[in-house]
Design an enzyme around this catalytic site. Sequence first.
Site, short mmCIF file in Angstrom:
data_model
loop_
_atom_site.label_atom_id
_atom_site.label_comp_id
_atom_site.label_asym_id
_atom_site.label_seq_id
_atom_site.Cartn_x
_atom_site.Cartn_y
_atom_site.Cartn_z
N TRP A 1 0.85 -1.18 0.00
CA TRP A 1 0.00 0.00 0.00
C TRP A 1 0.89 1.24 0.00
CZ3 TRP A 1 -0.29 3.85 3.88
CH2 TRP A 1 -1.17 4.91 3.52
N GLU B 1 -3.09 -2.92 -2.40
CA GLU B 1 -4.20 -2.29 -1.66
C GLU B 1 -4.55 -0.91 -2.19
OE1 GLU B 1 -3.43 -1.77 2.52
OE2 GLU B 1 -5.49 -1.10 2.94
N ASP C 1 -9.67 -3.07 1.79
CA ASP C 1 -9.74 -2.49 3.13
C ASP C 1 -11.15 -1.92 3.25
OD1 ASP C 1 -9.68 -0.42 5.19
OD2 ASP C 1 -7.52 -0.74 5.26
N HIS D 1 -11.81 1.78 2.77
CA HIS D 1 -11.28 2.46 1.60
C HIS D 1 -12.26 2.66 0.45
CE1 HIS D 1 -6.79 1.69 2.69
NE2 HIS D 1 -7.48 2.27 3.64
N HIS E 1 -8.58 -6.19 4.61
CA HIS E 1 -8.22 -5.40 5.79
C HIS E 1 -9.54 -5.03 6.44
CE1 HIS E 1 -3.86 -3.82 5.00
NE2 HIS E 1 -3.93 -5.12 5.20
N ASP F 1 -12.36 7.03 6.53
CA ASP F 1 -11.50 5.89 6.81
C ASP F 1 -10.85 6.06 8.19
OD1 ASP F 1 -9.89 3.66 6.49
OD2 ASP F 1 -8.37 4.72 5.31
C1 RNT Z 1 -3.85 2.86 4.90
C2 RNT Z 1 -3.96 1.41 4.63
C3 RNT Z 1 -2.82 0.59 5.13
C4 RNT Z 1 -2.35 0.99 6.51
C5 RNT Z 1 -1.28 0.11 7.08
C6 RNT Z 1 -0.65 0.68 8.29
O1 RNT Z 1 -5.01 3.54 4.65
O2 RNT Z 1 -5.15 0.91 5.14
O3 RNT Z 1 -3.15 -0.75 5.07
O4 RNT Z 1 -3.41 1.05 7.41
O5 RNT Z 1 -0.40 -0.21 6.10
ZN ZN Z 2 -5.45 -1.22 5.06
#
Ligand code: RNT
Ligand code: ZN
Length: 417
Positions: free
Chosen positions: A186, A225, A258, A261, A285, A293
Amino acid sequence: MKDVLVEKAYEVAKERYASIGVNADKALEDLQKISLSLHCWQTDDVAGLENASGTAGGGCLVTGNYPGKARNIEEIRADLVKAASYIPGSHRISLHESYGDFGGKKVDRNECEPIHFKSWMEWAKQNGFKLDFNSTSFSHPLSGNLTLSNPDKKIREFWIEHTKRCRWISEEMGKFQNDPCVMNLWIHDGSKDTTVNRLYYRQILEQSLDDIFATKYDNMKDAIEAKLFGIGFESYTVGSYDFYLGYGAKKGKMVTLDTGHFHLTESVADKISSLLLFTPEIMLHVSRPIRWDSDHVVVLNDDVQELAKEIIRCDALGRVNIGLDYFDATINRIGAYVVGSRATQKAFMQALLEPITQLREYESKGQFFERLALLEEAKSMPWGAVWDYFCLKNNVIVGEKYIADIQKYEKEVTSKR
Ligand code: RNT
Ligand code: ZN
């Protein structure tokens, strides 16, 4: 552990479930196989181990100043072990590169090697965890607004080198634990205000990824991600969902969903069945966005329940990697792990107890009142008794009694930090 009441309640629940065609014993067996990948960064508010004053970056914001955060590798490990002792089953730990065992030395991001994670691998083995990994491109002097998509070749190559090394580290972790390590990539790259070069940065990112992924590995898996926006990057995110979905589908990489997101009314659960058709696996995630977020601690809400149900309905447990990703610094951090992990497991417990055969039969006959009614009734079936029994079988505290236990650890350990 023995608990006559919990056992009795389970026997009753099991019969009740059998009457709607659900095998509770089988649900327990399946839940046992589900490993969560616990994100190490809830222990210390995403500070990492590079220097004493590490903070979350790249548009991630950790709010709160609850006492007792982990300050070093020993405290991080102790807290993870403590948290896991209240989470039934066997689980994984997801590390960021910034949590390497650097022994007080400065190891820049383009210098990291598997050796810096050797003690983590051994610790994980001793404690029955498998490891997953994440490259770390935020919170560094070269992070800026753009990393892998930076037109400046020097900066871009610095981050390409970092990410290549992270894949190498993941490969070694996978070999060591004899189980593939998922490496999540990410990056925060984006722009606060309107950019007139949307395509340009995405082209650069695509090329950087091609370069990074050129080496084939057998013991690690890549996950990419996406994100909608970050604080300070409101107008444009290079690695958007469309970008990574396209890249993942074309190049056979798994896409990380995530749950924080996406637009807040967008269903993440609905993405599972499409991703399964076009990408090799899925990385999750699990998080809880409040208005944005915000990375609140996961609770058993509709979003998480629907997500778990979709995975079970698609019979996709073997292709979905379930990671957690949240950070709340306003409450006891060990408690945060336990609440969020157990909530995620409860969602899968419910999903595994769904009377899916009957529901699908109704649907195939066009009996939609019947489908709706059974979906509703299933909500108040005694799944909690099955969950309690799962905890009992795993020698983990049943119900709310872990609250007092965590309070005790706070009093004796974390409050003294
Ligand atoms: C950030 C992403 C990512 C982080 C971590 C710490 O918006 O969600 O995954 O939360 O890498
Ligand atoms: Zn994440």
